[in-house]
Design a protein around this motif. Structure first.
Motif, PDB file in Angstrom:
ATOM      1  N   SER A   7      -5.341  50.004  79.726  1.00 28.15           N
ATOM      2  CA  SER A   7      -4.407  49.092  79.066  1.00 28.15           C
ATOM      3  C   SER A   7      -5.036  48.364  77.887  1.00 28.15           C
ATOM      4  CB  SER A   7      -3.853  48.079  80.070  1.00 28.15           C
ATOM      5  OG  SER A   7      -4.906  47.328  80.648  1.00 28.15           O
ATOM      6  N   THR A   8      -6.363  48.377  77.777  1.00 33.36           N
ATOM      7  CA  THR A   8      -7.040  47.736  76.639  1.00 33.36           C
ATOM      8  C   THR A   8      -7.199  48.683  75.457  1.00 33.36           C
ATOM      9  OG1 THR A   8      -9.249  48.339  77.445  1.00 33.36           O
ATOM     10  CG2 THR A   8      -8.322  46.254  78.229  1.00 33.36           C
ATOM     11  N   LEU A   9      -6.732  49.939  75.608  1.00 36.37           N
ATOM     12  CA  LEU A   9      -6.880  50.935  74.543  1.00 36.37           C
ATOM     13  C   LEU A   9      -5.587  51.065  73.761  1.00 36.37           C
ATOM     14  CD1 LEU A   9      -8.702  53.783  76.532  1.00 36.37           C
ATOM     15  CD2 LEU A   9      -9.747  51.922  75.229  1.00 36.37           C
ATOM     16  N   GLU A  10      -5.697  51.215  72.453  1.00 36.63           N
ATOM     17  CA  GLU A  10      -4.543  51.556  71.639  1.00 36.63           C
ATOM     18  C   GLU A  10      -4.258  53.048  71.813  1.00 36.63           C
ATOM     19  OE1 GLU A  10      -5.157  50.425  67.607  1.00 36.63           O
ATOM     20  OE2 GLU A  10      -5.941  48.432  68.119  1.00 36.63           O
ATOM     21  N   THR A  11      -2.987  53.406  71.786  1.00 32.43           N
ATOM     22  CA  THR A  11      -2.637  54.812  71.979  1.00 32.43           C
ATOM     23  C   THR A  11      -2.948  55.625  70.725  1.00 32.43           C
ATOM     24  OG1 THR A  11      -0.366  54.296  71.307  1.00 32.43           O
ATOM     25  CG2 THR A  11      -0.830  54.309  73.664  1.00 32.43           C
ATOM     26  N   ASP A  12      -3.329  56.876  70.962  1.00 27.57           N
ATOM     27  CA  ASP A  12      -3.601  57.861  69.898  1.00 27.57           C
ATOM     28  C   ASP A  12      -4.763  57.453  68.989  1.00 27.57           C
ATOM     29  OD1 ASP A  12      -1.472  59.586  70.668  1.00 27.57           O
ATOM     30  OD2 ASP A  12      -0.070  58.232  69.682  1.00 27.57           O
ATOM     31  N   ARG A  13      -5.614  56.570  69.461  1.00 29.82           N
ATOM     32  CA  ARG A  13      -6.804  56.206  68.680  1.00 29.82           C
ATOM     33  C   ARG A  13      -8.037  56.731  69.396  1.00 29.82           C
ATOM     34  NH1 ARG A  13      -9.322  50.104  67.724  1.00 29.82           N
ATOM     35  NH2 ARG A  13     -11.371  50.828  67.058  1.00 29.82           N
ATOM     36  N   VAL A  14      -8.973  57.265  68.634  1.00 30.04           N
ATOM     37  CA  VAL A  14     -10.225  57.767  69.200  1.00 30.04           C
ATOM     38  C   VAL A  14     -11.263  56.650  69.150  1.00 30.04           C
ATOM     39  CG1 VAL A  14     -12.061  59.470  68.999  1.00 30.04           C
ATOM     40  CG2 VAL A  14      -9.707  60.115  68.485  1.00 30.04           C
ATOM     41  N   TYR A  15     -11.751  56.242  70.316  1.00 29.36           N
ATOM     42  CA  TYR A  15     -12.796  55.218  70.429  1.00 29.36           C
ATOM     43  C   TYR A  15     -14.134  55.926  70.610  1.00 29.36           C
ATOM     44  CZ  TYR A  15      -9.165  51.667  71.215  1.00 29.36           C
ATOM     45  OH  TYR A  15      -8.096  50.818  71.094  1.00 29.36           O
ATOM     46  N   THR A  16     -15.035  55.690  69.714  1.00 28.62           N
ATOM     47  CA  THR A  16     -16.390  56.252  69.832  1.00 28.62           C
ATOM     48  C   THR A  16     -17.378  55.095  69.883  1.00 28.62           C
ATOM     49  OG1 THR A  16     -16.471  56.471  67.419  1.00 28.62           O
ATOM     50  CG2 THR A  16     -15.850  58.426  68.684  1.00 28.62           C
ATOM     51  N   HIS A  17     -17.978  54.896  71.036  1.00 26.89           N
ATOM     52  CA  HIS A  17     -18.888  53.773  71.227  1.00 26.89           C
ATOM     53  C   HIS A  17     -20.085  54.213  72.054  1.00 26.89           C
ATOM     54  CE1 HIS A  17     -15.150  51.553  70.261  1.00 26.89           C
ATOM     55  NE2 HIS A  17     -15.979  50.661  69.741  1.00 26.89           N
ATOM     56  N   SER A  18     -21.156  53.474  71.877  1.00 27.91           N
ATOM     57  CA  SER A  18     -22.340  53.636  72.700  1.00 27.91           C
ATOM     58  C   SER A  18     -22.387  52.460  73.670  1.00 27.91           C
ATOM     59  CB  SER A  18     -23.598  53.664  71.828  1.00 27.91           C
ATOM     60  OG  SER A  18     -24.740  53.896  72.604  1.00 27.91           O
ATOM     61  N   TYR A  19     -22.264  52.769  74.971  1.00 25.44           N
ATOM     62  CA  TYR A  19     -22.198  51.740  76.001  1.00 25.44           C
ATOM     63  C   TYR A  19     -23.577  51.521  76.624  1.00 25.44           C
ATOM     64  CZ  TYR A  19     -17.110  52.375  75.908  1.00 25.44           C
ATOM     65  OH  TYR A  19     -15.797  52.443  75.531  1.00 25.44           O
ATOM     66  N   PRO A  20     -23.995  50.272  76.784  1.00 17.84           N
ATOM     67  CA  PRO A  20     -25.273  50.030  77.471  1.00 17.84           C
ATOM     68  C   PRO A  20     -25.149  50.341  78.954  1.00 17.84           C
ATOM     69  CG  PRO A  20     -24.169  47.951  77.014  1.00 17.84           C
ATOM     70  CD  PRO A  20     -23.350  49.019  76.361  1.00 17.84           C
TER      71      PRO A  20
END
Length: 776
Positions: A462-475
């Motif tokens: 629910s915290t994500l926008e739809t149709d958007r690609v999230y690219t992150h480096s998570y600790p």
């Protein structure tokens, strides 16, 4: 104000080269587009024919060796077979290729030295490329050559091509990364796999009554109860109040059962003849396959079950078996209308009921690309040096995925993409990283064969926008007895695609859990016990898969120990409550400043607004909602741009005392020395004493409210009743707007007309009696 976590513990946005660069804004254009493309040389060894024999018996024990530079893979060997079939695939990473020629050799297995039969050469510059969805490359027959390049006896069927990790042969292929691993079991342990959790049901056993029991002692009133066993779960009813041979209970027992149903329900009726002694009065075994399946709150029909008791008596020198048959009246059903909780409700990945008939259509698709990890810590020692064999596990809904294991790398690159159907946006996907300790004999790690946890990440959809690609480096943060430690970083690409925005918006108006949880709710203790049983069943079933998803991995992903006492977690929750209440406290301070005219202009404006609202009370609710709307629009500029991640400050992991962490990691029951346990018990008593004081103060205020009309203090109640009469008369004859206006002006009066002493109503309330005088 809470300080931000250290920079090293924060989320970092990355810009990987996804899908080979086929990017159109946030939307990518290929089917395997959330990972970086990795090129592989694939060799499919199918079969051989007309291989020469090594002796007069015509026997041959052939196998194939695929060699590329320093990397070498071998098929299994067949005994005494000249036309073997292998159907094995080998994958060599293009990044590690240091040769220009591929050599495929057929050899004959021997005790001393394997004999050469023939080989086939391939120039890598001539190898064709294949990109799915192209059909698989058809294998061809190749004539074997001897060491001199002349034709040898026998032919080998092969297919050689260049492809990516999107190739369907990739999951089952032997990888050059695993060239140091030997043994079939070890190779199976490094491959990527998809697992499904078993389908879980709640089993409700409503024990109503029993008839015609046959206790051995007829002269006493029996103390009868029913014990039910399902697998490793054991429950019992209370002792029947009707102490007779026809006892009644009308009590529910709840179990967790998993398909396929392997264990039956075993019921035994027992009589407690002494404090530690029971007598069996009868027993019955009920297969779960014959039980009714309930989808709603309508009760199922009751049934009578025979319970049998076998007694062996001696007649002379002969043994004679006598069977007593009694009956037990029950209502037994499998509950399909509940969701069986195997995760914490705070970060559950699935909220659907068990019965598939009650499922609603999916609202979208979740795609996750597990790209790589960086800066992993050495998890074990092998040959005198630190090493890590890392793999990832992702869990969402009933589907678990496990990536392949990258051997001996502190910066592994998986680049594997997985997809899940989404039925509820208010769910969480969990991704964990582990060290594979079942290779090379488990290394030098003491304590046996357990995969070590490197860290995990949770992402709420629910915290994500739809149709958007999230690219992150998570600790990757793990709490150890010595404190919180960063074990590395994992790079993910996540996309949540919504198929119907209207359906997703409608989900926010539906109950979080299936309706049976509200129509026939289970108690908190029942839910805790059932969740524990569910996690045990899931971990046991997945550990029996091949390759197994081991118990320690499943329990870490499901947060099995999250309900245990933790001083650190208690502090974190207390400060979370304070953070929620801080907004109310801030409004109170602001109103106090208004009342004390700290800013005269603001106070005058508030007076004007108050007068307008009193004169036109129909504007109060529209004004409140308009104010909330404007606040929401204003805060839109500062909306979070990144998904949330593990917060060490919020968890109080970076400020926890070593003894608190040692207590958190202690087993249950404790294994610590008595002096440490005594110190912790005293500390817990001290904290509980403060909580007891706060609870007592709240009870005192409530009892004072009750005493207003209870005549416990006759003078105080008389004053209050007289005040109520006067107030009623005044309010009957005075318009409400005048009363509200005068009250507001009095509350907002200038400090010149205020006193530092408490107000009369507060003085009166504090003098009211409470029941603290009656406390021992």
């Amino acid at each position: 104000m809470q300080r931000p976590p250290p920079e090293d513990f924060l989320l970092k946005e990355t810009k990987p080269h996804l899908g080979g660069g086929k990017v159109s804004g946030d939307k990518l254009t290929s089917t395997y587009d959330l990972v970086e493309q990795m090129q592989y040389l694939y060799v499919r060894v199918v079969k051989a024919k007309e291989l020469p024999s090594k002796d007069v018996t015509g026997s041959c024990d052939p196998y194939v060796e695929v060699k590329l530079g320093n990397y070498k893979g071998t098929t299994r060997h067949f005994e005494k077979k000249t036309n073997p079939e292998w159907s094995q695939v080998f994958a060599f990473s293009k990044d590690r290729i240091q040769a220009s020629v591929l050599e495929v050799t057929v050899k004959d297995k021997d005790v001393v030295k394997d004999d050469f039969i023939g080989r086939v050469w391939f120039d890598l510059n001539e190898v064709p490329k294949r990109v799915p969805p192209d059909s698989p490359l058809a294998p061809q027959w190749y004539r074997l050559e001897d060491r001199k390049g002349d034709k040898a006896k026998g032919e080998l069927m092969l297919a050689v091509w260049m492809g990516t990790q999107a190739d369907e042969a990739f999951p089952e292929a032997w990888h050059s990364d695993a060239a140091t691993v030997s043994g079939t079991d070890a190779l199976a342990n490094i491959r990527s796999k998809v697992y499904l959790s078993p389908k879980l049901w709640y089993l409700r056993v409503n024990v109503i009554e029993a008839q015609d029991l046959q206790p051995s002692d007829k002269g006493r009133f029996p103390e009868v109860y029913v014990k039910a066993i399902l697998g490793i779960q054991t429950l019992r009813t209370r002792i029947s109040q009707s102490r007779s041979i026809n006892p009644m209970w009308n009590e529910d027992l709840m179990f967790v059962a998993a398909e396929p149903f392997e264990e039956p329900l075993i019921l035994s009726v027992e009589d407690r003849v002494a404090p530690n002694k029971e007598e069996l009065l009868g027993k019955c075994v009920i297969p779960l396959q014959i039980m009714d399946r309930r989808l709603d709150h309508k009760p199922v029909n009751t049934r009578w079950f025979n319970i049998e008791k076998h007694v062996v008596i001696m007649e002379g020198d002969k043994k004679k078996e006598i069977k007593f048959a009694s009956r037990i009246h029950m209502r037994v059903c499998l509950e399909g209308g509940y969701h069986v909780l195997d995760e914490s409700t705070h970060h559950s990945s699935d909220l659907r009921p068990t019965a598939k008939q009650l499922w609603k259509s999916s609202i979208g698709v979740l795609e996750v690309g597990i790209l790589s990890a960086q800066g992993l810590m050495p998890m074990k020692t092998s040959n005198g040096r630190g090493t890590t064999d890392a793999y990832c596990v992702a869990k969402y809904g009933q589907k678990w995925v496990r990536t392949r294991t990258i051997i001996d790398s502190f910066a592994p690159r998986w680049n594997e993409q997985y997809t899940w159907e989404v039925f509820d946006p208010c769910t969480v996907i969990t991704i964990g990283v582990f060290d594979n300790c079942h290779l090379h004999g488990g290394g030098d790690k003491p304590g046996g064969q357990k995969d070590s946890k490197i860290g995990k990440v949770r992402i709420r959809l629910s915290t994500l926008e739809t149709d958007r690609v999230y690219t992150h480096s998570y600790p990757l943060l793990v709490l150890h007895p010595t404190g919180v430690k960063k074990m590395g970083e994992i790079q993910l690409a996540v996309r949540f695609t919504c198929s119907s925005l209207l359906n997703m918006m409608h989900m926010y108006s539906n109950p979080l859990l299936p309706k049976m949880h509200y129509i026939h709710p289970l108690t908190v203790s029942q839910l805790d016990n059932l969740r524990h049983q569910a996690t045990q069943i899931v971990s046991m079933r997945l550990s029996r898969a091949e390759p197994p998803l081991r118990k320690e991995v499943v329990e870490y992903m499901l947060d099995v120990g999250s309900h245990m006492w933790s001083m650190r977690r208690s502090k974190a929750n207390f400060f979370r409550i304070m953070g929620v209440l801080s907004g109310i406290v801030a409004v109170g301070k602001w109103f106090d400043q208004i009342c004390h005219w700290k800013n005269p202009i603001t106070t005058i404006l508030i007076h004007i607004l108050f007068v307008i609202l009193v004169m036109y009370p129909e504007l109060i609710l529209p004004t409140i909602f308009l104010y909330l709307f404007l606040i929401g629009i204003w805060y839109y500029r500062w909306r979070p741009r990144h998904p949330p991640h593990m917060d060490t400050r919020l968890s109080h992991a970076d400020s926890a005392h070593p003894d608190e962490l040692d207590e958190e990691f202690d087993t249950f029951p404790t294994t610590r020395p008595s002096d440490i346990v005594r110190m912790r018990y005293d500390r817990l008593r001290s904290i509980a004493g403060r909580i007891q004081t706060v609870v007592g103060d709240l009870a005192t205020q409530g009892e004072r409210l009750q005493s207003l009309l209870s005549w416990r203090d006759p003078r105080a109640t008389a004053l209050f009743v007289l005040f109520c009469l006067i107030a009623a008369i005044v309010l009957y004859v005075t318009p409400f707007q005048v009363v509200a206006l005068l009250t507001g002006i009095y509350v907002l009066r200038h400090p010149r007309f205020r006193h530092k002493l408490p107000s009369v109503p507060l003085n009166f309330f504090r003098r009211l009696p409470a029941r603290t005088d009656c406390m021992l």
